[in-house]
Design a protein around this motif. Structure first.
Motif, short mmCIF file in Angstrom:
data_model
loop_
_atom_site.label_atom_id
_atom_site.label_comp_id
_atom_site.label_asym_id
_atom_site.label_seq_id
_atom_site.Cartn_x
_atom_site.Cartn_y
_atom_site.Cartn_z
N LYS A 185 43.44 52.93 20.99
CA LYS A 185 44.19 53.03 19.73
C LYS A 185 43.25 53.17 18.55
N ARG A 186 42.19 52.36 18.55
CA ARG A 186 41.24 52.41 17.42
C ARG A 186 40.48 53.74 17.41
N GLU A 187 40.13 54.24 18.58
CA GLU A 187 39.32 55.46 18.64
C GLU A 187 40.14 56.70 18.33
N THR A 188 41.45 56.69 18.66
CA THR A 188 42.29 57.85 18.39
C THR A 188 43.09 57.71 17.11
N ASN A 189 43.06 56.52 16.51
CA ASN A 189 43.76 56.27 15.24
C ASN A 189 45.28 56.49 15.38
N SER A 190 45.81 56.20 16.58
CA SER A 190 47.23 56.41 16.83
C SER A 190 47.67 55.55 18.00
N TRP A 191 48.92 55.04 17.95
CA TRP A 191 49.48 54.32 19.08
C TRP A 191 49.97 55.27 20.16
N ARG A 192 50.07 56.53 19.84
CA ARG A 192 50.62 57.49 20.80
C ARG A 192 49.79 57.54 22.08
N TRP A 193 48.47 57.55 21.93
CA TRP A 193 47.62 57.78 23.10
C TRP A 193 47.47 56.55 23.98
N PRO A 194 47.33 55.32 23.45
CA PRO A 194 47.35 54.17 24.37
C PRO A 194 48.68 54.03 25.10
N ILE A 195 49.79 54.34 24.41
CA ILE A 195 51.09 54.28 25.08
C ILE A 195 51.15 55.34 26.19
N PHE A 196 50.69 56.55 25.87
CA PHE A 196 50.65 57.61 26.88
C PHE A 196 49.77 57.20 28.06
N THR A 197 48.60 56.61 27.77
CA THR A 197 47.69 56.18 28.84
C THR A 197 48.35 55.13 29.73
N PHE A 198 49.00 54.16 29.10
CA PHE A 198 49.66 53.10 29.87
C PHE A 198 50.77 53.68 30.75
N VAL A 199 51.59 54.57 30.18
CA VAL A 199 52.72 55.12 30.92
C VAL A 199 52.25 55.98 32.09
N TYR A 200 51.31 56.91 31.82
CA TYR A 200 50.92 57.82 32.90
C TYR A 200 50.14 57.09 33.99
N MET A 201 49.28 56.12 33.61
CA MET A 201 48.51 55.40 34.61
C MET A 201 49.39 54.44 35.42
N THR A 202 50.34 53.79 34.75
CA THR A 202 51.23 52.89 35.47
C THR A 202 52.13 53.68 36.42
N GLY A 203 52.65 54.82 35.95
CA GLY A 203 53.45 55.66 36.83
C GLY A 203 52.65 56.18 38.01
N LEU A 204 51.43 56.61 37.74
CA LEU A 204 50.56 57.10 38.81
C LEU A 204 50.25 55.98 39.81
#
Length: 730
Positions: A695-714
């Motif tokens: 979140k800090r490195e991308t300056n957005s909540w979008r990407w940590p949420i995306f990371t959590f969703v895709y990795m958890t689904g995978l």
């Protein structure tokens, strides 16, 4: 006064910034983008009133290193916006310091020519003069200054030479009149850029600066065209296509015409100002590169160096991490002895202290990693490492610069994600960030050791040299890296489309790292982690504590804890009574966590995890391990009435897991279940620290949420396949 530092990569710009500002620097992000902003304070000599209202102090902005102001990335666009005064929250500079490499002046003047077109007061810092002299190059700074029309100050930033002269020149330049923009482009290009102003005004885009209009004409598919394409009511790309066709008919082919014009201007400027020996002798850097960039010896040297770096991260950080853990335990004991059992004490010990410990425990690994990176960058080797690995990484659509962050993620994804800052291309950087958590970090190891030791047979092969347990551990450790290959390829084909950028990197000369520069970089990165990501990790830890504590009546548990902590009661109690009391405490803790919001959530999701072979207790362990993967072991210890202080080698925990049964009497844990759990933890995003850093490195909540969703689904799908297939094979 506001001063901007601009320069090519590897010109010593960051070293000059650190020499000028030192520890008086702060980092953050430019508003609205992921590009890092580094600002420092500088004391300047007062020579008289300046355009900004007086001398004495300046705010120095270290702009991202760039080869040109032809913006094709977010970093380059930010540099252009700052210099034009269009960056939100950042005033237009009163002066610009162009840092150039004295040994590569012809190429560096390309960027200088673009800066001079902006009409800002400019000072050229002629850095790395010692390298130029070693290569047989002599530069007359006075003649060069006269030809450029701006002050040229020789500096050697790593030796802190020329700094006072540079400060004086900055004040003088900012106090003087603004420069007339220098033109190094053909008249036909300038005329088309001027004519473009009328078309833009007619189609809803008035007041576009002249420099940006030139960029529209010259940069096919550049950031400026993308910015204004959606703002214009007309078809901007089509109109620009017509403009470039007219230029081509006039003999000015875009974009080659710009390079030809600027380098012709650079040759004219350097004529009479620079003398170079016809055949400079081979330098020490050349001799080293014959080995370190060799296709065989270079790779072997790189592998040995990377092994040493990651061994240091894994091993050297261990004593410091243990010390932090011991300090955390000491502080928890201190609080426990000073406060009676209760919700507030639990919050302090299990929420606050555990949360702070969860932040600081990563600090040794981060410091060691960035110490290694800072030394390798400062000595010039990092560019060689990226060059060596580019062929391999390009097959994934990435560049060689992605290799070090991905490798460092095997120790911990937190410093790995932070290390992606060395990647200039945004697409490469984002894809690297999104696949870095798939690397099997050290936090997964306790989970593997617990389950492999309990449920994988100790079968030996090849006379005992190879064991099934070792093979399973190797497979689990490698699984994330194998899966990362198709994931990175898929990301490049979907969300981050675009051609893999050509790998262009200057190989700077080898030099001794500056201890001051290295120390400042390590301090800056360590501070950034604690202050930025640390607050978010701490908050996540407290939330997980609350979910595992409430609701529930803890009165009896607190009474039992108070009795056990009373020295007089403990002294008068028999061993059998003490064991019974300890057993009661564990049973109460297990019942309370089962009845907590976390436990209820585990029972709620049991139908979803049952196809994986899991019961609600494993589900609770997975939920509780969100702040850190290894927390599952303490959670399972609490659920099985063994206490939260068990580890992966605890025989009692292994026996309790083996005895765990479904209501029909079937064992919960089997080999397929153990493999399912391990596969899930190998691929899931069970690490709040990593997500917060993303979140800090991308300056957005979008990407940590995306990371959590895709990795958890995978992870879920992979664990499901593992159990369903395994249960039919075993």
């Amino acid at each position: 006064m506001v001063v901007a530092l601009v320069g090519n990569p590897n010109t010593g710009k960051s070293t000059l910034f650190n020499a000028l500002c030192g520890a008086r620097a702060r980092t953050g992000n430019f508003p609205g983008v992921t590009v890092e902003k580094k600002v420092g304070r500088l004391k300047l000599p007062t020579l008289g009133p300046s355009r900004s209202g007086g001398g004495g102090a300046a705010e120095v902005i270290d702009l991202p290193g760039t080869y040109s102001l032809s913006p094709r990335s977010a970093d380059e666009m930010v540099s252009v916006d700052v210099l034009l005064g269009d960056a939100y929250g950042t005033p237009r500079p009163d002066a610009v310091v162009c840092v150039v490499d004295a040994s590569n002046l012809h190429r560096n003047l390309y960027l200088v020519s673009q800066v001079l077109e902006l009409g800002l007061p400019v000072v050229v810092a002629l850095n790395m003069g010692d390298v130029a002299r070693a290569r047989g190059t002599t530069i007359d700074a006075g003649v060069l200054s006269e030809k450029l029309g701006v002050p040229v100050i020789p500096t050697e930033a790593h030796r802190r030479r020329g700094l006072e002269e540079l400060k004086t020149a900055i004040v003088a330049a900012a106090s003087g009149p603004a420069l007339q923009p220098v033109r190094s482009l053909p008249d036909a290009v300038v005329a088309e850029a001027n004519a473009l102003e009328g078309w833009l005004s007619e189609h809803g885009c008035p007041d576009v600066p002249a420099y940006l209009r030139e960029r529209m004409v010259l940069d096919v598919g550049g950031q400026v065209v993308e910015r204004y394409r959606t703002r214009c009511t007309g078809d901007l790309p089509a109109h620009l296509g017509e403009v470039r066709s007219r230029l081509a008919e006039a003999g000015c082919r875009v974009p080659a015409v710009e390079a030809a014009g600027r380098y012709a201007w650079a040759r004219e400027v350097l004529d009479g100002a620079v003398e170079t020996t016809p055949e400079p002798a081979a330098t020490g850097s050349d001799r080293l590169d014959r080995i370190l960039t060799h296709r065989v010896w270079g790779l072997l040297a790189f592998a040995a160096l990377m092994f040493a770096v990651f061994q240091a991260i894994f091993s050297w950080a261990g004593p410091f991490m243990d010390a932090i853990g011991e300090g955390q335990g000491w502080l928890s004991g201190l609080v426990q002895s000073a406060m009676p059992p209760g919700a507030f004490r639990s919050l302090i010990i299990d929420g606050v202290i555990a949360g702070v410990g969860g932040v600081l425990v990563f600090l040794p690994q981060i410091v060691i990693l960035f110490l290694a990176i800072a030394i390798l960058e400062d000595c010039g080797y990092m560019a060689r490492a990226a060059f060596l690995m580019d062929r391999l990484m390009s097959r994934l659509g990435l560049s060689g610069k992605s290799f070090v962050p991905l490798m460092s993620s095997f120790a911990c994804a937190v410093p790995g994600v932070m290390a992606t800052r060395v990647i200039e291309n945004r697409r490469d950087r984002m894809v690297t960030i999104l696949v870095a958590p798939l690397m099997s970090c050290s936090a997964r190891l306790p989970v593997y050791l617990l389950l492999i030791g309990a449920f994988v047979p100790a079968t030996a092969y090849l006379g005992g040299w190879v064991t099934l347990q070792g093979l399973v551990l190797f497979a689990m450790t490698s699984l994330g890296a194998v899966v990362a290959i198709p994931v990175a390829w898929l990301l490049r084909k979907t969300w981050f489309k675009g051609e893999t950028p050509p790998f262009v990197m200057e190989l700077p000369p080898y030099r001794w790292p500056s201890p001051r520069n290295v120390a400042l970089r390590v301090y800056d990165r360590g501070k950034a982690f604690v202050t930025r990501a640390g607050t978010l990790i701490f908050a996540a830890s407290v939330l997980i504590w609350a979910a595992g504590y409430f609701p529930g009546d803890h009165t009896e548990l607190h009474a039992v804890q108070a009795k056990m902590e009373n020295p007089q009661v403990a002294a008068d109690m028999s061993a059998e009574a003490w064991d019974a009391l300890e057993e009661r405490r564990r049973k109460l803790s297990a019942d309370l966590i089962a009845d907590s919001a976390l436990g209820r959530t585990g029972r709620f999701i049991e139908p979803a995890v049952k196809p994986l072979g899991w019961d609600w207790k494993i589900g609770v362990g997975a939920l509780a391990s969100f702040p850190a993967r290894e927390v599952i072991i303490a959670t399972l210890g609490t659920i099985y009435s063994l206490g939260g202080d068990v580890d992966e080698t605890d025989d009692g925990l292994r026996d309790a897991m083996r005895r765990s049964e479904w209501p029909d009497g079937d064992p919960v844990y089997t080999l397929p279940v153990a493999l399912s759990v391990m596969v899930f933890f190998a691929l899931c995003a069970q690490c709040a620290a990593t997500l917060m850093v993303i979140k800090r490195e991308t300056n957005s909540w979008r990407w940590p949420i995306f990371t959590f969703v895709y990795m958890t689904g995978l992870a879920y799908v992979a664990a499901l396949l593992t159990y369903q297939i395994g249960s039919r094979l075993f």
